[in-house]
Design a protein around this motif. Structure first.
Motif, short mmCIF file in Angstrom:
data_model
loop_
_atom_site.label_atom_id
_atom_site.label_comp_id
_atom_site.label_asym_id
_atom_site.label_seq_id
_atom_site.Cartn_x
_atom_site.Cartn_y
_atom_site.Cartn_z
N MET A 1 0.84 -1.18 0.00
CA MET A 1 0.00 0.00 0.00
C MET A 1 0.89 1.25 0.00
SD MET A 1 -2.99 0.99 2.63
CE MET A 1 -2.38 1.71 4.10
N THR A 2 0.61 2.17 -0.90
CA THR A 2 1.37 3.40 -0.98
C THR A 2 0.94 4.35 0.13
OG1 THR A 2 1.50 3.18 -3.36
CG2 THR A 2 1.98 5.33 -2.46
N ARG A 3 1.91 4.85 0.86
CA ARG A 3 1.60 5.78 1.93
C ARG A 3 1.65 7.20 1.39
NH1 ARG A 3 2.29 3.36 7.41
NH2 ARG A 3 2.86 1.22 7.01
N LYS A 4 0.66 8.00 1.76
CA LYS A 4 0.58 9.37 1.29
C LYS A 4 1.34 10.30 2.23
CE LYS A 4 -3.91 8.76 -0.82
NZ LYS A 4 -5.30 9.18 -0.85
N LEU A 5 1.81 11.39 1.66
CA LEU A 5 2.46 12.41 2.47
C LEU A 5 1.40 13.24 3.19
CD1 LEU A 5 5.12 13.73 -0.05
CD2 LEU A 5 5.54 12.34 1.96
N PRO A 6 1.65 13.59 4.46
CA PRO A 6 0.73 14.51 5.12
C PRO A 6 0.86 15.89 4.50
CG PRO A 6 2.61 14.06 6.53
CD PRO A 6 2.76 13.19 5.31
N ILE A 7 -0.17 16.69 4.64
CA ILE A 7 -0.16 18.06 4.11
C ILE A 7 0.33 19.00 5.20
CG2 ILE A 7 -1.61 19.92 3.21
CD1 ILE A 7 -3.47 17.68 2.13
N PRO A 8 1.34 19.83 4.91
CA PRO A 8 1.83 20.77 5.92
C PRO A 8 0.72 21.70 6.40
CG PRO A 8 3.35 20.68 4.08
CD PRO A 8 2.11 19.92 3.67
N ASP A 9 0.73 22.00 7.69
CA ASP A 9 -0.28 22.86 8.31
C ASP A 9 0.45 24.02 8.99
OD1 ASP A 9 -2.23 24.10 9.84
OD2 ASP A 9 -2.92 22.26 10.81
N GLU A 10 0.30 25.21 8.43
CA GLU A 10 1.00 26.38 8.96
C GLU A 10 0.45 26.85 10.31
OE1 GLU A 10 3.78 27.09 7.53
OE2 GLU A 10 3.31 25.70 5.92
N THR A 11 -0.67 26.30 10.74
CA THR A 11 -1.26 26.73 12.01
C THR A 11 -0.78 25.92 13.21
OG1 THR A 11 -3.21 25.29 11.84
CG2 THR A 11 -3.34 27.48 10.78
N VAL A 12 0.03 24.88 12.98
CA VAL A 12 0.50 24.05 14.09
C VAL A 12 1.48 24.85 14.94
CG1 VAL A 12 1.80 21.97 14.72
CG2 VAL A 12 0.13 21.89 12.87
N SER A 13 1.19 24.91 16.22
CA SER A 13 2.02 25.68 17.15
C SER A 13 3.23 24.86 17.60
CB SER A 13 1.19 26.05 18.39
OG SER A 13 2.01 26.61 19.39
N PRO A 14 4.37 25.52 17.80
CA PRO A 14 5.53 24.82 18.34
C PRO A 14 5.44 24.61 19.85
CG PRO A 14 6.09 27.10 17.94
CD PRO A 14 4.69 26.89 17.42
N VAL A 15 4.40 25.17 20.48
CA VAL A 15 4.21 25.00 21.92
C VAL A 15 3.45 23.71 22.14
CG1 VAL A 15 3.17 25.98 24.00
CG2 VAL A 15 4.23 27.49 22.30
N VAL A 16 4.04 22.80 22.91
CA VAL A 16 3.47 21.49 23.16
C VAL A 16 3.00 21.41 24.60
CG1 VAL A 16 4.02 19.02 23.31
CG2 VAL A 16 4.89 20.39 21.40
N ARG A 17 1.72 21.11 24.76
CA ARG A 17 1.14 21.00 26.10
C ARG A 17 0.74 19.57 26.45
NH1 ARG A 17 -0.49 26.22 24.51
NH2 ARG A 17 -0.08 27.78 26.11
N ASN A 18 0.67 18.70 25.43
CA ASN A 18 0.27 17.31 25.66
C ASN A 18 0.78 16.44 24.51
OD1 ASN A 18 -1.67 17.57 23.48
ND2 ASN A 18 -2.96 18.70 24.91
N LEU A 19 0.53 15.14 24.61
CA LEU A 19 1.04 14.22 23.59
C LEU A 19 0.40 14.45 22.23
CD1 LEU A 19 1.25 10.89 25.65
CD2 LEU A 19 3.14 12.32 24.84
#
Length: 100
Positions: A1-19
């Motif tokens: 099965m060919t795996r697809k690339l995820p689409i980049p999301d410019e709204t993802v924050s670099p601040v991590v509060r949980n898993l």
């Protein structure tokens, strides 16, 4: 099965509060690097299953997390919770200045 690339999301924050936040950040970095999960796992010296668990917000061991972060060119910065508003403000200012 060919795996697809995820689409980049410019709204993802670099601040991590949980898993879940950490998983989104890792998947987004992989998307920006245009790496399939198999290739990113190989670069990081972990299994695709372990990387999938991480990206889906499931617990992984710290040593494996560090391998993935290194493989994807990410670093961890730990700050006191009380300093977070200043850090977030600096990040917003930096992204506005660089256009990111």
């Amino acid at each position: 099965m060919t795996r697809k690339l995820p689409i980049p999301d410019e709204t993802v924050s670099p601040v991590v509060r949980n898993l879940a936040d950490l998983g989104r950040l890792v998947r987004n970095q992989r998307a920006h690097a245009r790496l399939r999960i198999d290739d990113a796992a190989s670069l990081s010296l972990v299994s695709p299953d372990m990387l999938s668990r991480l990206e889906n917000g499931k617990p992984v061991t710290v040593d494996k997390l560090m391998l993935v972060l290194e493989g994807l060119g990410l670093r961890i910065l730990v700050v006191p919770a009380r300093a977070l508003p200043r850090v977030e403000s600096a990040l917003r200012s930096s992204s506005q200045t660089t256009g990111a």
